[in-house]
Design a protein around this motif. Structure first.
Motif, PDB file in Angstrom:
ATOM      1  N   GLN A   1       0.792  -1.227   0.000  1.00 23.11           N
ATOM      2  CA  GLN A   1       0.000   0.000   0.000  1.00 23.11           C
ATOM      3  C   GLN A   1       0.829   1.285   0.000  1.00 23.11           C
ATOM      4  OE1 GLN A   1      -3.272   0.403  -0.419  1.00 23.11           O
ATOM      5  NE2 GLN A   1      -3.420  -1.808  -0.723  1.00 23.11           N
ATOM      6  N   VAL A   2       2.098   1.204   0.391  1.00 29.01           N
ATOM      7  CA  VAL A   2       2.891   2.435   0.479  1.00 29.01           C
ATOM      8  C   VAL A   2       3.363   2.868  -0.912  1.00 29.01           C
ATOM      9  CG1 VAL A   2       3.666   1.920   2.807  1.00 29.01           C
ATOM     10  CG2 VAL A   2       5.105   1.262   0.861  1.00 29.01           C
ATOM     11  N   GLY A   3       3.669   4.142  -1.019  1.00 26.44           N
ATOM     12  CA  GLY A   3       4.150   4.680  -2.272  1.00 26.44           C
ATOM     13  C   GLY A   3       5.613   4.371  -2.530  1.00 26.44           C
ATOM     14  N   GLU A   4       6.043   4.679  -3.731  1.00 27.68           N
ATOM     15  CA  GLU A   4       7.414   4.405  -4.158  1.00 27.68           C
ATOM     16  C   GLU A   4       8.432   5.112  -3.276  1.00 27.68           C
ATOM     17  OE1 GLU A   4       9.877   2.465  -7.106  1.00 27.68           O
ATOM     18  OE2 GLU A   4       7.700   2.398  -6.804  1.00 27.68           O
ATOM     19  N   ASP A   5       8.054   6.251  -2.746  1.00 30.67           N
ATOM     20  CA  ASP A   5       8.990   7.109  -2.016  1.00 30.67           C
ATOM     21  C   ASP A   5       8.823   7.010  -0.503  1.00 30.67           C
ATOM     22  OD1 ASP A   5      11.145   8.855  -2.323  1.00 30.67           O
ATOM     23  OD2 ASP A   5       9.892  10.602  -1.960  1.00 30.67           O
ATOM     24  N   ALA A   6       8.029   6.071  -0.029  1.00 33.06           N
ATOM     25  CA  ALA A   6       7.705   6.000   1.394  1.00 33.06           C
ATOM     26  C   ALA A   6       8.901   5.549   2.225  1.00 33.06           C
ATOM     27  CB  ALA A   6       6.533   5.055   1.619  1.00 33.06           C
ATOM     28  N   VAL A   7       8.847   5.893   3.510  1.00 33.54           N
ATOM     29  CA  VAL A   7       9.866   5.480   4.480  1.00 33.54           C
ATOM     30  C   VAL A   7       9.176   4.650   5.556  1.00 33.54           C
ATOM     31  CG1 VAL A   7      11.673   6.225   6.075  1.00 33.54           C
ATOM     32  CG2 VAL A   7      11.084   7.659   4.104  1.00 33.54           C
TER      33      VAL A   7
ATOM     34  N   ALA B   1      -7.379  -7.455   4.912  1.00 31.37           N
ATOM     35  CA  ALA B   1      -8.147  -6.678   3.928  1.00 31.37           C
ATOM     36  C   ALA B   1      -8.544  -5.323   4.518  1.00 31.37           C
ATOM     37  CB  ALA B   1      -9.378  -7.457   3.486  1.00 31.37           C
ATOM     38  N   GLY B   2      -8.988  -5.333   5.764  1.00 33.74           N
ATOM     39  CA  GLY B   2      -9.338  -4.081   6.416  1.00 33.74           C
ATOM     40  C   GLY B   2      -8.137  -3.190   6.617  1.00 33.74           C
ATOM     41  N   LEU B   3      -6.989  -3.807   6.902  1.00 28.40           N
ATOM     42  CA  LEU B   3      -5.755  -3.026   7.056  1.00 28.40           C
ATOM     43  C   LEU B   3      -5.391  -2.333   5.748  1.00 28.40           C
ATOM     44  CD1 LEU B   3      -3.192  -2.167   8.569  1.00 28.40           C
ATOM     45  CD2 LEU B   3      -2.179  -4.373   7.905  1.00 28.40           C
ATOM     46  N   GLU B   4      -5.458  -3.054   4.651  1.00 28.90           N
ATOM     47  CA  GLU B   4      -5.091  -2.451   3.364  1.00 28.90           C
ATOM     48  C   GLU B   4      -6.043  -1.319   2.999  1.00 28.90           C
ATOM     49  OE1 GLU B   4      -3.200  -4.420   0.270  1.00 28.90           O
ATOM     50  OE2 GLU B   4      -3.182  -6.391   1.222  1.00 28.90           O
ATOM     51  N   ALA B   5      -7.304  -1.472   3.309  1.00 31.20           N
ATOM     52  CA  ALA B   5      -8.265  -0.406   3.032  1.00 31.20           C
ATOM     53  C   ALA B   5      -7.967   0.826   3.891  1.00 31.20           C
ATOM     54  CB  ALA B   5      -9.685  -0.905   3.292  1.00 31.20           C
ATOM     55  N   ALA B   6      -7.636   0.597   5.157  1.00 28.99           N
ATOM     56  CA  ALA B   6      -7.328   1.718   6.051  1.00 28.99           C
ATOM     57  C   ALA B   6      -6.041   2.415   5.633  1.00 28.99           C
ATOM     58  CB  ALA B   6      -7.222   1.221   7.491  1.00 28.99           C
ATOM     59  N   LEU B   7      -5.052   1.645   5.192  1.00 25.64           N
ATOM     60  CA  LEU B   7      -3.793   2.233   4.733  1.00 25.64           C
ATOM     61  C   LEU B   7      -4.010   3.076   3.482  1.00 25.64           C
ATOM     62  CD1 LEU B   7      -1.466  -0.844   5.283  1.00 25.64           C
ATOM     63  CD2 LEU B   7      -1.208   1.377   6.407  1.00 25.64           C
ATOM     64  N   ALA B   8      -4.850   2.602   2.583  1.00 25.85           N
ATOM     65  CA  ALA B   8      -5.143   3.370   1.377  1.00 25.85           C
ATOM     66  C   ALA B   8      -5.835   4.680   1.722  1.00 25.85           C
ATOM     67  CB  ALA B   8      -6.011   2.531   0.437  1.00 25.85           C
ATOM     68  N   GLU B   9      -6.734   4.633   2.694  1.00 29.00           N
ATOM     69  CA  GLU B   9      -7.422   5.853   3.124  1.00 29.00           C
ATOM     70  C   GLU B   9      -6.443   6.820   3.780  1.00 29.00           C
ATOM     71  OE1 GLU B   9     -10.723   6.988   6.503  1.00 29.00           O
ATOM     72  OE2 GLU B   9     -11.053   5.170   5.316  1.00 29.00           O
ATOM     73  N   ALA B  10      -5.541   6.290   4.609  1.00 28.06           N
ATOM     74  CA  ALA B  10      -4.558   7.137   5.287  1.00 28.06           C
ATOM     75  C   ALA B  10      -3.608   7.785   4.286  1.00 28.06           C
ATOM     76  CB  ALA B  10      -3.768   6.312   6.299  1.00 28.06           C
ATOM     77  N   ARG B  11      -3.284   7.061   3.240  1.00 27.30           N
ATOM     78  CA  ARG B  11      -2.345   7.584   2.246  1.00 27.30           C
ATOM     79  C   ARG B  11      -2.890   8.846   1.583  1.00 27.30           C
ATOM     80  NH1 ARG B  11       0.193   4.209  -2.947  1.00 27.30           N
ATOM     81  NH2 ARG B  11       1.398   5.964  -3.800  1.00 27.30           N
ATOM     82  N   SER B  12      -4.171   8.907   1.387  1.00 29.54           N
ATOM     83  CA  SER B  12      -4.768  10.072   0.738  1.00 29.54           C
ATOM     84  C   SER B  12      -5.191  11.143   1.738  1.00 29.54           C
ATOM     85  CB  SER B  12      -5.986   9.649  -0.092  1.00 29.54           C
ATOM     86  OG  SER B  12      -6.976   9.059   0.740  1.00 29.54           O
ATOM     87  N   GLY B  13      -5.038  10.848   3.037  1.00 33.61           N
ATOM     88  CA  GLY B  13      -5.463  11.786   4.054  1.00 33.61           C
ATOM     89  C   GLY B  13      -4.335  12.672   4.547  1.00 33.61           C
ATOM     90  N   THR B  14      -4.610  13.404   5.599  1.00 36.47           N
ATOM     91  CA  THR B  14      -3.627  14.283   6.219  1.00 36.47           C
ATOM     92  C   THR B  14      -3.550  13.962   7.710  1.00 36.47           C
ATOM     93  OG1 THR B  14      -5.282  15.992   6.642  1.00 36.47           O
ATOM     94  CG2 THR B  14      -4.052  16.141   4.577  1.00 36.47           C
TER      95      THR B  14
END
Length: 618
Positions: A411-417, A555-568
């Motif tokens: 779920q993390v982006g290419e540039d994530a740490v 599955a719930g974790l991946e959905a939450a991570l995707a939501e967090a990625r687009s959030g602030t």
């Protein structure tokens, strides 16, 4: 005040001098070396350093934390993520505020990371002795609580007169910016001295540019290394943190591609190569991949570059063994280059790699070495896929750490740490995390300090605000230190924190069982209790200002991570995990002493196995 001087308090002069120190920035222009000061004030620093910092906020920003150890961890993480090119200051009062930072000083010392500690100290005049929080040594009137910093500081001084900073601060900077001596610097600052005025020369406050030395290797040592490499049939490079601190990732990638020499990575060196570089075998040692450890056990020449060869890297000195094997250590520190009887090449990792490239032009490893590693590489790829895949079987089974890390990685982006420290998670990350870009892996495992994770994520985000930062932390470490969630919220920083709740210290429980011990005092259920606590980590994180939720499955974790990625802001995601399971594939022996005598048959059996394994140590 005489001509050419400024009358300032010692604290004002110190802050002004620190703000004037410069290094070369990413754009090639001078940039402040100190990015700011973490401060928790008390009677020992609020009137002196506090007044000086308040007046200099534009030149040296001050940040407020909630725990002294945590703020120092944030400062250290900042320096690590900045590749030791920049640092931060930490100041506290005397007493518990100061000693709370000793653990962090040890962490910086072990990991060779720069941080400047300015704890308040007792009165130099001794006029009101004993002052509040003063430690009185009945046999030594010169001792204060800050003497605890001595063994964990690269440089220590106690400032008992205002003019002493003229000598102490340049020495401190020399240590902080030295590639070999780098580490914690402690200047214990007597609280009355902070407030004393003195006429300081104006040139003490002129901007000074510090350059980071990159010493080349001795020509004889370099030539000897080239001969050894060209004669080797099965060479292996072990990339350590020194490769990253030298900014030598491209040099290593190019040399490995040109020569075909396989590369394994330590915890500190992970990410020196992209995970999919043809020469990258992944992690080595106790938490290593199957293919990297197979290479380590078969290699006839092992070349450590920028590593201090701790026990997890060497399998407690049992992994690199055999009379026909040669160990070469390339390190900027002569202390590290001489370890374990290695042939030492003292020099900067980047300078040595750059010098090796033309000297090895046209040479490649024998084809059979690549063939030897082909089968272990295929086997490890299958093991990685199996360990990190989302579960498809029993819906009631708790996910493993590896499955959680697989979900985060997808779920993390290419540039994530990714940020972590201590317990079982660093081992799983070392084996399984695939670093896409340098700097994408930030795991504190030199000191393996529980409680580093969230504060460390804060420091990483401050160092590289454009990158997404993902903290993974176990419930035990979360409970030890979580207060800097509130600091991140207060500073408006975005962090994603995944909390893996296995209801105790799962890693040490597994080690306890593996050494024949009965389950005892690690998992909550195995500790003395009147009632088992039911801890709502999501509610706790929410109370600190985070957007928090608990998920039921991967599955719930991946959905939450995707939501967090687009959030602030700060997002905290909690998931229950299995405390008993870790990735069985890969790995190497770790020397953990087992009792010689015990009433337990399992301990006696473990001791017999232990005695047998010690015979393999180099």
């Amino acid at each position: 005040m005489t001509a050419g001087t400024l009358r300032l308090t010692a604290a004002q002069a110190m802050v002004r001098h620190l703000a004037a120190q410069r290094v070369e920035g990413a754009d090639g222009q001078p940039a402040p070396y100190f990015a700011g000061c973490w401060a928790i004030f008390g009677h020992g620093n609020v009137a002196g350093l506090g007044e000086a910092l308040q007046a200099s906020q534009d030149a040296l920003p001050t940040y407020r934390a909630h725990n002294e150890q945590a703020m120092a961890h944030a400062a250290i993480a900042f320096a690590k993520q900045a590749r030791r090119r920049r640092a931060m200051v930490c100041t506290t009062s005397i007493g518990p505020g100061a000693t709370n930072m000793v653990t962090a000083a040890a962490l910086a010392h072990v990991n060779r990371l720069p941080v400047l500690f300015l704890p308040g100290d007792v009165y130099a005049t001794r006029r009101p002795d004993p002052v509040l929080q003063q430690i009185e040594d009945f046999g030594d009137g010169t001792v204060s609580a800050n003497d605890c910093f001595r063994p964990v500081s690269r440089y220590f001084d106690r400032l008992t007169r205002p003019e002493q900073i003229l000598d102490a601060l340049p020495k401190a900077m020399a240590v902080l910016t030295d590639p070999a001596a780098c580490g914690a610097v402690t200047l214990a600052f007597c609280q009355d001295v902070q407030a004393e005025a003195w006429d300081y020369p104006e040139d003490f406050f002129a901007p000074r540019l510090w350059r980071f030395r990159r010493p080349p290797a001795d020509p004889f040592d370099l030539a000897d290394l080239v001969v050894r490499i060209r004669a080797a049939r099965r060479p292996l490079i072990i990339a350590g943190g020194g490769v990253l601190y030298a900014g030598a990732e491209t040099l290593l990638a190019d040399l490995a591609a040109a020569t075909g020499v396989p590369v394994a990575e330590t915890q500190a060196g992970k990410g020196a190569l992209p995970w999919d570089h043809p020469s990258n075998l992944g992690a080595v040692g106790v938490t290593g991949t199957g293919v990297a450890n197979a290479a380590a056990s078969e290699a006839d020449l092992v070349i450590g570059i920028g590593t201090r060869l701790q026990d997890f890297t060497t399998g407690s000195r049992a992994l690199f063994r055999g009379a026909a094997r040669t160990l070469v250590q390339v390190n900027v520190s002569a202390h590290d280059a001489a370890k374990q009887g290695a042939v030492g090449v003292v020099g900067d990792a980047g300078a040595v790699l750059a010098a090796l490239a033309p000297l090895l032009a046209g040479w490649r490893v024998p084809a059979e070495w690549t063939q030897v590693l082909a089968a272990p590489a295929r086997a490890w790829e299958e093991a990685w896929q199996a360990a990190t895949a989302a579960p498809r079987g029993d819906a009631e089974a708790l996910p493993t750490d590896a499955q959680v890390l697989g979900a985060v990685w997808r779920q993390v982006g290419e540039d994530a740490v990714v940020v972590c420290a201590a317990g079982g998670l660093p081992g799983e990350l070392h084996k399984l995390w695939r670093v896409r870009r340098p700097g994408g892996y930030h795991v504190e495992y030199g000191y393996s300090c529980m409680g580093y994770e969230i504060a460390g994520g804060l420091g990483v985000k401050m160092a590289e605000p454009a990158r997404d930062v993902h903290v993974v932390v176990g419930d035990g470490s979360y409970l030890m230190m979580n207060s800097e969630i509130a600091t991140a919220v207060m500073l408006g920083l975005k962090l994603t924190i995944t909390v893996l709740d296995n209801r105790g210290y799962g890693c040490i429980n597994r080690l306890q069982r593996a050494t024949g011990g009965a389950p005892f005092n690690n998992l909550l259920a195995d500790a003395r209790h009147a009632a088992l606590p039911v801890i709502d980590f999501a509610a706790h994180a929410a109370s600190l200002g985070a957007a928090a939720r608990k998920v039921a499955d991967i599955a719930g974790l991946e959905a939450a991570l995707a939501e967090a990625r687009s959030g602030t802001g700060v997002h905290v995601i909690v998931i229950d995990t299995d405390p008993a399971v870790s990735t069985a594939a890969g790995g190497a022996w770790w020397d953990v002493a087992v009792p010689e005598v015990s009433d337990r048959a399992a301990v006696r059996q473990a001791r017999a196995a232990y005695d047998e394994k010690t015979k393999d140590q180099r």
